[in-house]
Design a protein around this motif. Structure first.
Motif, short mmCIF file in Angstrom:
data_model
loop_
_atom_site.label_atom_id
_atom_site.label_comp_id
_atom_site.label_asym_id
_atom_site.label_seq_id
_atom_site.Cartn_x
_atom_site.Cartn_y
_atom_site.Cartn_z
N TRP A 6 0.85 -1.19 0.00
CA TRP A 6 0.00 0.00 0.00
C TRP A 6 0.88 1.23 0.00
CZ3 TRP A 6 -2.13 -4.49 1.64
CH2 TRP A 6 -3.49 -4.72 1.35
N THR A 7 0.67 2.12 -0.97
CA THR A 7 1.50 3.32 -1.12
C THR A 7 0.66 4.49 -1.62
OG1 THR A 7 2.08 2.79 -3.42
CG2 THR A 7 3.57 1.98 -1.70
N ASP A 8 1.24 5.68 -1.50
CA ASP A 8 0.68 6.87 -2.15
C ASP A 8 1.82 7.56 -2.89
OD1 ASP A 8 -0.99 8.86 -2.99
OD2 ASP A 8 -1.37 9.72 -1.02
N ILE A 9 1.54 8.07 -4.06
CA ILE A 9 2.58 8.70 -4.88
C ILE A 9 3.18 9.92 -4.17
CG2 ILE A 9 3.10 9.74 -7.14
CD1 ILE A 9 2.23 6.78 -7.15
N SER A 10 2.42 10.56 -3.29
CA SER A 10 2.92 11.75 -2.60
C SER A 10 3.82 11.41 -1.42
CB SER A 10 1.73 12.60 -2.12
OG SER A 10 0.98 11.88 -1.14
N CYS A 11 4.00 10.13 -1.13
CA CYS A 11 4.73 9.69 0.06
C CYS A 11 6.20 9.44 -0.25
CB CYS A 11 4.07 8.42 0.61
SG CYS A 11 5.06 7.51 1.80
N LYS A 49 -8.49 18.14 -6.83
CA LYS A 49 -7.69 18.45 -8.00
C LYS A 49 -7.60 19.97 -8.17
CE LYS A 49 -7.15 16.83 -12.74
NZ LYS A 49 -7.66 15.85 -13.74
N GLY A 50 -6.39 20.43 -8.42
CA GLY A 50 -6.20 21.84 -8.65
C GLY A 50 -5.64 22.61 -7.48
N ASP A 51 -5.41 21.94 -6.34
CA ASP A 51 -4.90 22.68 -5.19
C ASP A 51 -3.52 22.19 -4.74
OD1 ASP A 51 -5.63 20.28 -4.08
OD2 ASP A 51 -6.67 21.14 -2.35
N ALA A 52 -2.67 21.90 -5.70
CA ALA A 52 -1.30 21.52 -5.37
C ALA A 52 -0.58 22.71 -4.75
CB ALA A 52 -0.57 21.06 -6.63
N TYR A 96 -3.06 16.32 -5.35
CA TYR A 96 -4.12 15.33 -5.53
C TYR A 96 -3.58 14.10 -6.26
CZ TYR A 96 -8.68 13.80 -7.55
OH TYR A 96 -9.80 13.12 -7.94
N THR A 97 -3.76 12.92 -5.65
CA THR A 97 -3.20 11.70 -6.25
C THR A 97 -4.26 10.69 -6.71
OG1 THR A 97 -3.03 10.62 -4.07
CG2 THR A 97 -1.11 11.87 -4.84
N PHE A 98 -5.53 10.99 -6.51
CA PHE A 98 -6.57 10.00 -6.81
C PHE A 98 -6.53 9.57 -8.28
CE2 PHE A 98 -10.91 8.38 -7.39
CZ PHE A 98 -11.03 7.56 -6.27
N ASP A 99 -6.33 10.53 -9.19
CA ASP A 99 -6.29 10.17 -10.62
C ASP A 99 -5.09 9.28 -10.93
OD1 ASP A 99 -8.60 11.50 -11.21
OD2 ASP A 99 -7.64 13.24 -12.13
N MET A 100 -3.97 9.51 -10.25
CA MET A 100 -2.81 8.65 -10.45
C MET A 100 -3.11 7.22 -10.02
SD MET A 100 0.35 11.04 -9.21
CE MET A 100 0.09 12.81 -9.09
N TYR A 132 1.45 17.05 -10.62
CA TYR A 132 0.07 17.30 -10.18
C TYR A 132 -0.68 18.23 -11.12
CZ TYR A 132 1.88 15.22 -5.91
OH TYR A 132 2.46 14.37 -5.00
N ASP A 133 -1.98 17.97 -11.21
CA ASP A 133 -2.91 18.85 -11.93
C ASP A 133 -2.53 19.06 -13.39
OD1 ASP A 133 -4.09 19.10 -9.43
OD2 ASP A 133 -2.99 20.92 -8.95
N ASP A 134 -1.94 18.06 -13.99
CA ASP A 134 -1.51 18.16 -15.39
C ASP A 134 -1.80 16.81 -16.06
OD1 ASP A 134 -0.27 18.41 -17.83
OD2 ASP A 134 1.61 19.21 -17.05
#
Length: 236
Positions: A6-11, A49-52, A96-100, A132-134
């Motif tokens: 279990w991971t998150d790209i922002s971690c 999304k959009g608040d990086a 925001y990482t949900f889309d990733m 992010y956001d791209d």
């Protein structure tokens, strides 16, 4: 044997922990018999999304740190990354990482999940350009991982695509006892929390391998029909 991560790209510790686990797995004698499954986790589920924003600002606001403390944290992560041969850019964005995660599930279906995860980590932690956001940046990385550009855009354009898969992974993380990431689960018997040294992962892999249990057959009959290595016998 199956290892779920279990991971998150922002971690950043997921970035480092993955490298340490990979080192241990490469030296594991039974590595070809280990299936690695990547699971989604969200460290900042309320972010949209959009608040990086710059990671230093996130650390100062979220942890109440001074700028000096936030910089010291980034410097430590740069040292830890370098020790694993990983480049690290301090002062990156956080967002925001949900889309990733949705794309990682899509990539997993295509057998390209490991490739995309590695590219997302490198893009986030080792490159100046924000990930992010791209959406086109995500398309570019997906293509480099071996995915079709138009299919990737279609997934990104549909917020429901693979969304439940991501949410299911997050729920499963709670079920297996993960309170943070990275979190490694070996054969649903052993858990390893955090970016442990490679030696810890080596011991965990060995222990999990030694504790594999054969399936206990609780029902069966001499005249029950079954297919074996030579095919299926025709009952008379």
């Amino acid at each position: 044997m199956r290892v779920e991560i279990w991971t998150d790209i922002s971690c950043p510790w997921c970035y480092v922990g993955q490298a340490r686990f990979d080192k241990a797995l490469a030296a594991f004698p039974h590595r070809d018999e280990v299936e690695v499954v990547h699971r989604s986790f969200q460290l900042d589920p309320g972010r949209t999304k959009g608040d990086a924003e710059p990671i230093l600002d996130v650390l100062m606001k979220g942890k109440g740190w001074s700028r000096t403390q936030a910089l010291a944290n980034e410097e430590n992560l740069e040292r830890q990354s370098a020790a694993e041969g990983l480049p690290y850019v301090m002062g990156r964005d956080h967002g925001y990482t949900f889309d990733m995660h949705r794309l990682l599930h899509f990539a997993g279906e295509q057998g390209r999940g490991h490739e995309l995860l590695a590219l997302l980590y490198r893009a986030n932690f080792a490159e100046e350009r924000s990930v992010y956001d791209d959406d086109e940046r995500l398309v570019e990385l997906s293509v480099r991982a071996g995915l079709d550009a138009d299919a990737t855009r279609a997934v990104l354009a549909d917020p429901s695509a693979y969304a439940e898969d991501v949410r299911a992974d997050v729920r499963e993380a709670t079920a297996v006892g993960a309170t943070g990431v990275p979190f490694f689960v070996l054969d649903r018997k052993f858990g390893v929390s955090g970016a442990q040294p490679a030696e810890v992962f080596s011991r965990a892999l060995a222990r999990a391998w030694e504790n594999r249990s054969p399936v206990q057959v609780v029902a069966g009959a001499a005249d029950g029909h079954a297919c074996g290595p030579d095919g299926c016998p025709v009952p008379h």
